[in-house]
Write a protein that holds these residues in place. Structure first.
Motif, PDB file in Angstrom:
ATOM      1  N   ALA A  63     -70.853 -19.495  78.886  1.00 15.33           N
ATOM      2  CA  ALA A  63     -69.964 -19.925  77.799  1.00 15.33           C
ATOM      3  C   ALA A  63     -70.701 -19.877  76.464  1.00 15.33           C
ATOM      4  CB  ALA A  63     -69.437 -21.328  78.073  1.00 15.33           C
ATOM      5  N   ALA A  64     -71.976 -20.259  76.456  1.00 16.89           N
ATOM      6  CA  ALA A  64     -72.764 -20.218  75.224  1.00 16.89           C
ATOM      7  C   ALA A  64     -72.980 -18.772  74.774  1.00 16.89           C
ATOM      8  CB  ALA A  64     -74.105 -20.911  75.432  1.00 16.89           C
ATOM      9  N   ALA A  83     -69.674 -17.578  73.283  1.00 15.55           N
ATOM     10  CA  ALA A  83     -69.463 -18.179  71.961  1.00 15.55           C
ATOM     11  C   ALA A  83     -70.356 -17.516  70.916  1.00 15.55           C
ATOM     12  CB  ALA A  83     -69.719 -19.680  72.015  1.00 15.55           C
ATOM     13  N   ALA A  84     -71.610 -17.244  71.276  1.00 14.89           N
ATOM     14  CA  ALA A  84     -72.535 -16.604  70.346  1.00 14.89           C
ATOM     15  C   ALA A  84     -72.070 -15.184  70.006  1.00 14.89           C
ATOM     16  CB  ALA A  84     -73.944 -16.572  70.930  1.00 14.89           C
ATOM     17  N   VAL A 119     -68.945 -14.037  70.140  1.00 20.53           N
ATOM     18  CA  VAL A 119     -67.738 -14.143  69.320  1.00 20.53           C
ATOM     19  C   VAL A 119     -68.121 -14.445  67.873  1.00 20.53           C
ATOM     20  CG1 VAL A 119     -65.683 -15.552  68.894  1.00 20.53           C
ATOM     21  CG2 VAL A 119     -66.191 -14.744  71.209  1.00 20.53           C
ATOM     22  N   GLU A 120     -69.047 -15.372  67.690  1.00 21.88           N
ATOM     23  CA  GLU A 120     -69.488 -15.725  66.342  1.00 21.88           C
ATOM     24  C   GLU A 120     -70.150 -14.532  65.652  1.00 21.88           C
ATOM     25  OE1 GLU A 120     -69.412 -17.736  63.077  1.00 21.88           O
ATOM     26  OE2 GLU A 120     -68.546 -18.491  64.928  1.00 21.88           O
ATOM     27  N   LYS A 148     -58.651 -15.479  64.313  1.00 21.60           N
ATOM     28  CA  LYS A 148     -59.262 -16.636  64.964  1.00 21.60           C
ATOM     29  C   LYS A 148     -58.344 -17.137  66.050  1.00 21.60           C
ATOM     30  CE  LYS A 148     -62.100 -18.210  61.186  1.00 21.60           C
ATOM     31  NZ  LYS A 148     -62.593 -19.344  60.447  1.00 21.60           N
ATOM     32  N   VAL A 151     -58.689 -23.082  65.991  1.00 20.19           N
ATOM     33  CA  VAL A 151     -60.081 -22.915  65.507  1.00 20.19           C
ATOM     34  C   VAL A 151     -60.101 -22.905  64.002  1.00 20.19           C
ATOM     35  CG1 VAL A 151     -62.079 -21.405  65.497  1.00 20.19           C
ATOM     36  CG2 VAL A 151     -60.728 -21.649  67.571  1.00 20.19           C
TER      37      VAL A 151
END
Length: 108
Positions: free
Chosen positions: A85-86, A89-90, A92-93, A104, A108
């Protein structure tokens, strides 16, 4: 009768699945060919899913034989480990920072 179809309809159905002309082939032969094709498509699906998501904890032989995967929690969201998940998320960012025009997610 095969699955509510007459023998002739079943022959055409199985021939269509396999992609052959039914002329000269018995219903038994066509059914065996169709079952082989279905099994191969399941094997292909498992191999692709294994490349994308990993297949630990899934009874692959059961899926290939019956087309059933019970261990996935079908119908629910994909469950990611905290590490995965991390990473998601990284990524996607990173993508959003390189292209601010990306939409988005809701909330969010």
């Amino acid at each position: 009768m095969v699955d509510g179809m007459s023998g002739t309809d079943a022959c055409y159905y199985f021939a269509g699945l396999v992609g052959v002309r039914p002329k000269g082939l018995t219903l038994k032969q066509l059914a065996a060919m169709a079952n082989g094709r279905i099994k191969q498509r399941r094997i292909d699906a498992v191999q692709l899913a294994g490349l994308v998501w990993g297949m630990s904890g899934i009874d692959i032989e059961r899926f290939i034989h019956f087309g059933i995967i019970e261990e996935t929690g079908a119908g629910g969201p994909v469950q990611l480990s905290p590490e995965m998940a991390a990473q998601v998320a990284a990524e996607v960012e990173r993508l959003r920072s390189s292209d601010p025009t990306l939409p988005k997610a809701k909330g969010v």
